[in-house]
Design an enzyme around this catalytic site. Structure first.
Site, mmCIF file in Angstrom:
data_model
loop_
_atom_site.group_PDB
_atom_site.id
_atom_site.type_symbol
_atom_site.label_atom_id
_atom_site.label_comp_id
_atom_site.label_asym_id
_atom_site.label_seq_id
_atom_site.Cartn_x
_atom_site.Cartn_y
_atom_site.Cartn_z
ATOM 1 N N LYS A 1 -13.403 -0.964 4.980
ATOM 2 C CA LYS A 1 -12.395 -1.914 5.849
ATOM 3 C C LYS A 1 -11.528 -1.333 6.857
ATOM 4 C CE LYS A 1 -10.021 -5.205 5.257
ATOM 5 N NZ LYS A 1 -7.931 -5.078 5.626
ATOM 6 N N ALA B 1 0.627 -1.567 0.179
ATOM 7 C CA ALA B 1 0.112 -0.018 -0.219
ATOM 8 C C ALA B 1 0.771 1.370 -0.053
ATOM 9 C CB ALA B 1 -0.732 0.031 1.052
ATOM 10 N N HIS C 1 -14.150 -1.475 10.022
ATOM 11 C CA HIS C 1 -13.671 -2.876 10.001
ATOM 12 C C HIS C 1 -12.693 -3.324 11.125
ATOM 13 C CE1 HIS C 1 -12.087 -7.143 9.595
ATOM 14 N NE2 HIS C 1 -13.097 -7.188 9.027
ATOM 15 N N ASN C 2 -11.416 -2.484 10.788
ATOM 16 C CA ASN C 2 -9.873 -3.013 11.499
ATOM 17 C C ASN C 2 -9.921 -2.409 12.670
ATOM 18 O OD1 ASN C 2 -9.376 -3.800 8.924
ATOM 19 N ND2 ASN C 2 -7.626 -3.111 8.776
ATOM 20 N N SER D 1 -10.830 -8.441 3.531
ATOM 21 C CA SER D 1 -10.171 -8.834 5.241
ATOM 22 C C SER D 1 -10.205 -10.533 4.815
ATOM 23 C CB SER D 1 -10.821 -8.337 5.583
ATOM 24 O OG SER D 1 -10.979 -9.460 7.221
ATOM 25 N N GLU E 1 -11.940 -4.427 14.774
ATOM 26 C CA GLU E 1 -11.073 -5.320 15.467
ATOM 27 C C GLU E 1 -10.231 -5.109 16.338
ATOM 28 O OE1 GLU E 1 -9.374 -7.103 11.688
ATOM 29 O OE2 GLU E 1 -7.304 -7.468 12.849
HETATM 30 P P1 NDP Z 1 3.112 -6.515 0.545
HETATM 31 O O1 NDP Z 1 2.421 -5.502 1.414
HETATM 32 O O2 NDP Z 1 4.511 -7.358 1.323
HETATM 33 O O3 NDP Z 1 3.844 -6.075 -0.913
HETATM 34 C C1 NDP Z 1 4.869 -7.003 -1.728
HETATM 35 C C2 NDP Z 1 4.526 -6.970 -3.093
HETATM 36 O O4 NDP Z 1 4.424 -5.410 -3.762
HETATM 37 C C3 NDP Z 1 5.115 -7.667 -4.399
HETATM 38 O O5 NDP Z 1 4.187 -8.522 -4.841
HETATM 39 C C4 NDP Z 1 5.680 -6.693 -4.271
HETATM 40 O O6 NDP Z 1 7.036 -6.922 -5.889
HETATM 41 C C5 NDP Z 1 5.120 -5.274 -4.413
HETATM 42 N N1 NDP Z 1 6.119 -4.425 -4.273
HETATM 43 C C6 NDP Z 1 6.265 -3.401 -4.187
HETATM 44 N N2 NDP Z 1 6.909 -2.433 -4.105
HETATM 45 C C7 NDP Z 1 6.623 -2.259 -6.062
HETATM 46 C C8 NDP Z 1 6.713 -1.466 -6.679
HETATM 47 N N3 NDP Z 1 7.225 -0.213 -6.017
HETATM 48 N N4 NDP Z 1 6.385 -1.771 -7.876
HETATM 49 C C9 NDP Z 1 5.833 -2.795 -8.416
HETATM 50 N N5 NDP Z 1 5.477 -3.911 -6.726
HETATM 51 C C10 NDP Z 1 5.926 -3.528 -6.035
HETATM 52 O O7 NDP Z 1 2.123 -7.858 0.082
HETATM 53 P P2 NDP Z 1 0.975 -8.712 0.629
HETATM 54 O O8 NDP Z 1 0.919 -9.691 0.052
HETATM 55 O O9 NDP Z 1 1.327 -9.058 2.492
HETATM 56 O O10 NDP Z 1 0.095 -7.285 0.149
HETATM 57 C C11 NDP Z 1 -0.589 -6.806 -0.404
HETATM 58 C C12 NDP Z 1 -1.982 -5.484 0.357
HETATM 59 O O11 NDP Z 1 -2.764 -6.775 1.245
HETATM 60 C C13 NDP Z 1 -1.358 -4.278 0.987
HETATM 61 O O12 NDP Z 1 -1.943 -3.409 0.568
HETATM 62 C C14 NDP Z 1 -1.676 -5.115 2.181
HETATM 63 O O13 NDP Z 1 -1.845 -4.298 3.264
HETATM 64 C C15 NDP Z 1 -2.647 -5.997 1.646
HETATM 65 N N6 NDP Z 1 -2.651 -7.065 2.941
HETATM 66 C C16 NDP Z 1 -3.949 -7.066 3.593
HETATM 67 C C17 NDP Z 1 -4.578 -8.394 3.621
HETATM 68 C C18 NDP Z 1 -5.841 -8.104 4.759
HETATM 69 O O14 NDP Z 1 -5.979 -8.926 5.735
HETATM 70 N N7 NDP Z 1 -6.149 -8.068 3.701
HETATM 71 C C19 NDP Z 1 -3.513 -9.100 5.249
HETATM 72 C C20 NDP Z 1 -2.091 -8.859 4.165
HETATM 73 C C21 NDP Z 1 -1.976 -7.759 3.742
HETATM 74 P P3 NDP Z 1 7.939 -7.547 -5.414
HETATM 75 O O15 NDP Z 1 7.918 -9.505 -5.144
HETATM 76 O O16 NDP Z 1 8.799 -6.949 -7.186
HETATM 77 O O17 NDP Z 1 8.900 -7.379 -4.493
#
Ligand code: NDP
Length: 476
Positions: free
Chosen positions: A182, A76, A185-186, A128, A189
């Site tokens: 959302k 994010a 929701h958090n 979520s 939580e």
């Molecule tokens: P991360 O938040 O750890 O993000 C990693 C991903 O982002 C990788 O695919 C990475 O690519 C990519 N990325 C990072 N920087 C860039 C960039 N500048 N340009 C392009 N790609 C980039 O991944 P998560 O899977 O943990 O979470 C993804 C999203 O979901 C986040 O927004 C997070 O907050 C949210 N989330 C939601 C949850 C939920 O329960 N809803 C739980 C966990 C997360 P690369 O592999 O090339 O580094």
């Protein structure tokens, strides 16, 4: 063959969402900044369904049928903007970009406006349920244009969690509405977790019970009104034994709760909108207090407790009191959260159906719980309900617990156990139901030092008293 949907960003969340789409029979275009993650997804999980991997963003976009549906699941903040910048020149009018990450809703409003100017739909969607939910069925809260939901909605509903056959996904409202919901929701939580933690502390201190014994009490509670994912995992965690020391697992964990910031966003917005979300605020501050190491060190053994000693004679009655106090406090926290949704809906013109939000939180997400059905029913009885607590079901179910709630909050105070969420929830309950609040005195003080004026109970108009002169009252 073209894909019906694409996912870019294949860390844990994106990978699992892509697999979920594939398992539901969709052909899924997949892309990640570093290609290795794309390759490993296909290598490890190719048999989940049909994936179309691409190394470049251009090939990825070209592999999706129109109007394209592109799920962005990257870190994010800045990374989301970077990916959007890359996508915009590759997309065509009518295509839909879905940000399924944890964006702050003002960012979503900004991005939606920008994509709209390019003739693109931007769907900021709350998702979520963590990794597990992403794979097996999350609760999904999509915002954006109603038009985009016509084609996108059925796919998202398909991969969402189901409760009694009903999808935990529905259209929330325009622009930032999905991410806003959302966020709340958090926040809820946070409140729910803090309330559970306070109940645990009361049982621990009041009964001198072990973690495992308290875990059994939570397991028992999970068969009644409190039945929920959070109560269930609490029972599980409390009964878990640390392999290294043989102690209860919870007893070897450092007592400092961290946060990623969604609770803070919720509280900040509550202040912006002037909605008293005291349960969420206390829960967020309780985490902050737990991490206030220099202050805790300075206070430990120095601040006088002057606390009584617990003397619980009827163990079962005490446990039942804590249960009732937990339930009542929890309803307050939810009632406040739904007030916040109503206020934002009004502020931003989102027209959010609160009953539908409770319905899509029944499964898939962290606060999934049996009692959300009761909230949906309350808003079905009255879609404009001004206060959830005042719905007849909650008036009754919370009302029955009020004596217990008062006993528990006063015992906690007398015996020196911090219960910020229990106590502030009871204070909110007494405040919101009061015939007359001491706010009258506050208004008088404001008029005294700042000539801020006041209204009267006996006649219309706005008045000021000449406090420093002859104290005559003038109508303004
Ligand atoms: P991360 O938040 O750890 O993000 C990693 C991903 O982002 C990788 O695919 C990475 O690519 C990519 N990325 C990072 N920087 C860039 C960039 N500048 N340009 C392009 N790609 C980039 O991944 P998560 O899977 O943990 O979470 C993804 C999203 O979901 C986040 O927004 C997070 O907050 C949210 N989330 C939601 C949850 C939920 O329960 N809803 C739980 C966990 C997360 P690369 O592999 O090339 O580094």
């Amino acid at each position: 063959e073209l894909a019906q949907i694409g996912v870019t960003g294949l860390a844990v969340m994106g990978r699992n969402l892509a697999r979920n789409f594939a398992r539901h029979g969709y052909t899924v275009a997949v892309h990640n900044r570093s290609f290795a993650k794309t390759e490993s997804l296909v290598a490890d999980h190719g048999d989940d369904g049909t994936f179309l991997p691409s190394e470049s963003m251009a090939d990825f976009v070209a592999s999706i049928e129109r109007p394209r549906k592109v799920v962005v699941m990257v870190k994010a903040g800045g990374p989301t903007d970077a990916v959007i910048d890359e996508l915009i020149p590759l997309l065509e009018e009518g295509d839909i970009v879905i940000d399924a990450g944890n964006a702050h809703f003002p960012d979503t409003r900004r991005r939606e406006e920008r994509l709209r100017e390019h003739g693109l739909h931007f769907v900021g969607s709350g998702v979520s349920g963590g990794e597990e939910g992403a794979l097996n069925g999350p609760s999904i809260m999509p915002g954006g244009s109603a038009e985009s939901y016509v084609t996108l909605g059925p796919i998202l509903e398909d991969i969402s969690a189901k409760v009694d056959g009903v999808p935990c996904c529905t259209y929330v409202g325009p622009d930032g509405a999905g991410h806003f919901v959302k966020m709340v929701h958090n926040g809820i939580e946070y409140a729910d977790m803090q309330l559970i933690a306070e109940a645990y502390d009361l049982l621990k201190q009041g009964l001198g019970a072990s973690a495992a014994e308290i875990g059994q009490i939570f397991a028992e509670w999970n068969t009644g009104d409190l039945e929920s994912f959070l109560i269930e995992i609490t029972a599980d965690v409390l009964q878990h034994v640390d392999a290294e020391t043989g102690s209860a697992f919870v007893d070897v964990i450092l007592d400092r709760a961290e946060q990623k910031g969604t609770g803070r966003w919720t509280v900040q917005n509550g202040l912006d909108l002037g909605v008293p979300i005291t349960g969420i605020a206390e829960a967020t501050f309780a985490r902050a207090l737990s991490g206030s190491v220099p202050q805790r060190t300075a206070a430990a053994g120095v601040l006088r407790a002057e606390a009584g000693a617990w003397d619980v004679t009827d163990r079962d009655a005490f446990v039942e009191d804590v249960r009732l106090a937990l339930y009542a406090s929890k309803v307050v926290a939810y009632s406040q959260g739904f007030d916040q949704i109503a206020a934002a809906s009004e502020e931003f013109g989102w027209d959010i159906d609160r009953g539908a939000m409770a319905r899509i939180w029944r499964g898939g997400c962290i606060i999934r719980a049996r009692f959300l059905n009761r909230i949906t029913e309350a808003y079905e009885r009255d879609a404009d309900l001004p206060l959830l607590l005042a719905d007849p079901y909650f008036t009754e179910s919370v009302g029955n617990g009020v004596p217990a709630w008062r006993r528990i909050v006063s015992l906690a105070a007398l015996n020196g156990v911090p219960t910020p969420a229990f106590s502030s929830s009871l204070a909110y309950y007494d405040g919101v139901r009061a015939d007359r609040l001491p706010a009258a005195l506050v208004q008088a003080q404001r008029d005294f030092f700042g000539a801020h004026t006041y209204q009267r109970v006996d006649k219309p108009g706005v008045f000021h008293t000449e406090w420093s002169l002859d104290r005559t009252e003038t109508a303004q």
